[in-house]
Design an enzyme around this catalytic site. Structure first.
Site, PDB file in Angstrom:
ATOM      1  N   CYS A  78      69.719  49.050  15.386  1.00  0.00           N
ATOM      2  CA  CYS A  78      70.464  50.293  15.214  1.00  0.00           C
ATOM      3  C   CYS A  78      71.903  50.054  15.639  1.00  0.00           C
ATOM      4  O   CYS A  78      72.210  49.968  16.824  1.00  0.00           O
ATOM      5  CB  CYS A  78      69.860  51.429  16.022  1.00  0.00           C
ATOM      6  SG  CYS A  78      70.836  52.944  15.883  1.00  0.00           S
ATOM      7  N   CYS A 225      74.531  55.291   9.329  1.00  0.00           N
ATOM      8  CA  CYS A 225      73.542  54.267   9.688  1.00  0.00           C
ATOM      9  C   CYS A 225      74.267  52.928   9.700  1.00  0.00           C
ATOM     10  O   CYS A 225      74.669  52.416   8.648  1.00  0.00           O
ATOM     11  CB  CYS A 225      72.388  54.261   8.691  1.00  0.00           C
ATOM     12  SG  CYS A 225      71.148  53.006   9.068  1.00  0.00           S
TER      13      CYS A 225
HETATM   14  N1  LIG Z   1      70.811  54.438  12.465  1.00  0.00           N
HETATM   15  C1  LIG Z   1      70.577  53.055  12.733  1.00  0.00           C
HETATM   16  C2  LIG Z   1      69.541  52.367  11.947  1.00  0.00           C
HETATM   17  C3  LIG Z   1      68.210  52.933  12.032  1.00  0.00           C
HETATM   18  C4  LIG Z   1      67.219  52.188  11.233  1.00  0.00           C
HETATM   19  C5  LIG Z   1      65.872  52.754  11.425  1.00  0.00           C
HETATM   20  N2  LIG Z   1      65.719  54.033  10.775  1.00  0.00           N
HETATM   21  C6  LIG Z   1      64.793  51.776  11.029  1.00  0.00           C
HETATM   22  O1  LIG Z   1      63.624  52.176  11.139  1.00  0.00           O
HETATM   23  O2  LIG Z   1      65.063  50.633  10.652  1.00  0.00           O
HETATM   24  C7  LIG Z   1      71.854  52.250  12.677  1.00  0.00           C
HETATM   25  O3  LIG Z   1      72.909  52.773  12.987  1.00  0.00           O
HETATM   26  O4  LIG Z   1      71.784  51.061  12.360  1.00  0.00           O
END
Ligand SMILES: N[C@H](CCC[C@H](N)C(=O)O)C(=O)O
EC number: 5.1.1.7
Length: 288
Positions: A78, A225
Site C-alpha cells: 500500500c 491507490c
Molecule cells: N491503496 C493502496 C493499495 C491497496 C491495495 C489493496 N486493495 C490490495 O488488496 O492489494 C495503495 O496506496 O497502494
C-alpha cells in the site's frame, strides 16, 4: 478488553486514500480480520487500508507493517499507507530517511517536504505466476480478458503487473466514462485472478501524464491507490505509451511515479493527518 485498547492510532489520508495507522510495536498482538472489519466500520477509524506497525523483524528497519483492507483481507502493498507510516516515523524522532518492512520486502522512505514522502516500492513483477494469473500468459503487457458482448467488449486486453499485490490496468480514453463501481467487482473476482486483483482504468494524456481511476481489491472505489499508480506507470512505459516517469492523477490528488533504471519504482506524494489518539478501551471490546 480489546488487545488494541490504548495503543496509539492516526487517522490519515494519502492523496485521499483513507489510511489508519496503528502502533502495536509495544504489543505482540496480531489484528484479526474481524477486528480489522470492526475498526473499519466505525466512522472515527474508517479506512481503505489499515497499516499496523509491529516490532522490526530485520535489523536496520524501523518496523514490520501488516496491511489490512476494509474487508479484513491482507494487502501485500500500500503505497499511500506507507507514506503515512513514514510521516509517523519521521515525526517520532526527526529522521528523514529510513527503512520499513512489509511482506513485499524492505522499502526505503524519504521525507521530501513538510508532509510529502517518497517511497521506494521495489521492483515490479510481470510473470503470470507472480501476479498471479490462473493460466499461463507469456506476454502480460496485454492479456486476453474482456467484459461485455463478445463482438463489442466494454473493456478488454488489460496489462497486468504485481507491485507486491496484483494489478490489472485497462487502457481507455476517459476512465470516468465507465461504470467502475459496477464493473469493478466482476473483474476483481474474475477466475483469471486466483488472489483477486486491483482494477484500474487508465487514460494516457501525454508521455508523462496518466489519469487513473481504481477499484481496489477488498475495498472498492478509493480516492487514490499508490501501488496502482506505480503499476499503471510501469505498464504504460512497458507498452511504450509513456516514458519511465509520470504524474498520475487520481480523484484525490496527484502522485509522481518514476521507474528507475535499476528497476525500482519510486512513488512521491502527500500525506495528511485528520486526527490522532489512542483506541478507546470500550470501543472494540465486543468487536472480535
Ligand atoms: N491503496 C493502496 C493499495 C491497496 C491495495 C489493496 N486493495 C490490495 O488488496 O492489494 C495503495 O496506496 O497502494
Amino acid at each position: 478488553m480489546s488487545p488494541l485498547a490504548n495503543h496509539p492510532f492516526w487517522k490519515m489520508n494519502g492523496a485521499g486514500n483513507e489510511i489508519v495507522v496503528v502502533d502495536l510495536r509495544a504489543s505482540a498482538h496480531v489484528v484479526t480480520a474481524a477486528e480489522a472489519r470492526a475498526i473499519a466500520a466505525d466512522e472515527r477509524s474508517r479506512f481503505d487500508q489499515m497499516m499496523v506497525l509491529h516490532k522490526p523483524r530485520t535489523p536496520g528497519t524501523r518496523c514490520f507493517i501488516r496491511i489490512y483492507n476494509t474487508d479484513g483481507s491482507f494487502a501485500g502493498a500500500c503505497g499511500n499507507g506507507t507514506r503515512c507510516v513514514a510521516w509517523v516515523l519521521s515525526e517520532e524522532d526527526g529522521t528523514e530517511s529510513f527503512l520499513v518492512e512489509t511482506v513485499a520486502g524492505i522499502l526505503a522512505c524519504r521525507r521530501v517536504g513538510p508532509a510529502a514522502f517518497s517511497v521506494d516500492m521495489g521492483e515490479p513483477k510481470f510473470g503470470w505466476q507472480d501476479i498471479p494469473l490462473a493460466e499461463e500468459f507469456r506476454d502480460t503487457r496485454a492479456i486476453e480478458l474482456q467484459i461485455g458482448p463478445i463482438d463489442a467488449p466494454i473493456l478488454h486486453s488489460p496489462s497486468v503487473v504485481s507491485m507486491g499485490n496484483p494489478h490489472a490496468i485497462f487502457w481507455v480514453d476517459d476512465p470516468y466514462a465507465y461504470d467502475l463501481p459496477k464493473i469493478g467487482p466482476m473483474l476483481e473476482n474474475h477466475p483469471i485472478f486466483p488472489e483477486r486483483a486491483n482494477i484500474s482504468l487508465a487514460g494516457v494524456k501525454s508521455r508523462d501524464h496518466i489519469v487513473l481511476w481504481v477499484w481496489e481489491r477488498g475495498v472498492g472505489i478509493t480516492r487514490a491507490c499508490g501501488s496502482a499508480a506505480c503499476a499503471a506507470l510501469v505498464a504504460a512505459a512497458r507498452t511504450k505509451r509513456t516514458g519511465r516517469a509520470a504524474t498520475v492523477s487520481l480523484p484525490g490528488g496527484d502522485l509522481h511515479i518514476e521507474w528507475r533504471d535499476d528497476n525500482h519504482v519510486v512513488m512521491t506524494g502527500p500525506t495528511e493527518v485528520e486526527h490522532e489518539g489512542r483506541f478507546d478501551p470500550a470501543l472494540f471490546a465486543t468487536a472480535a
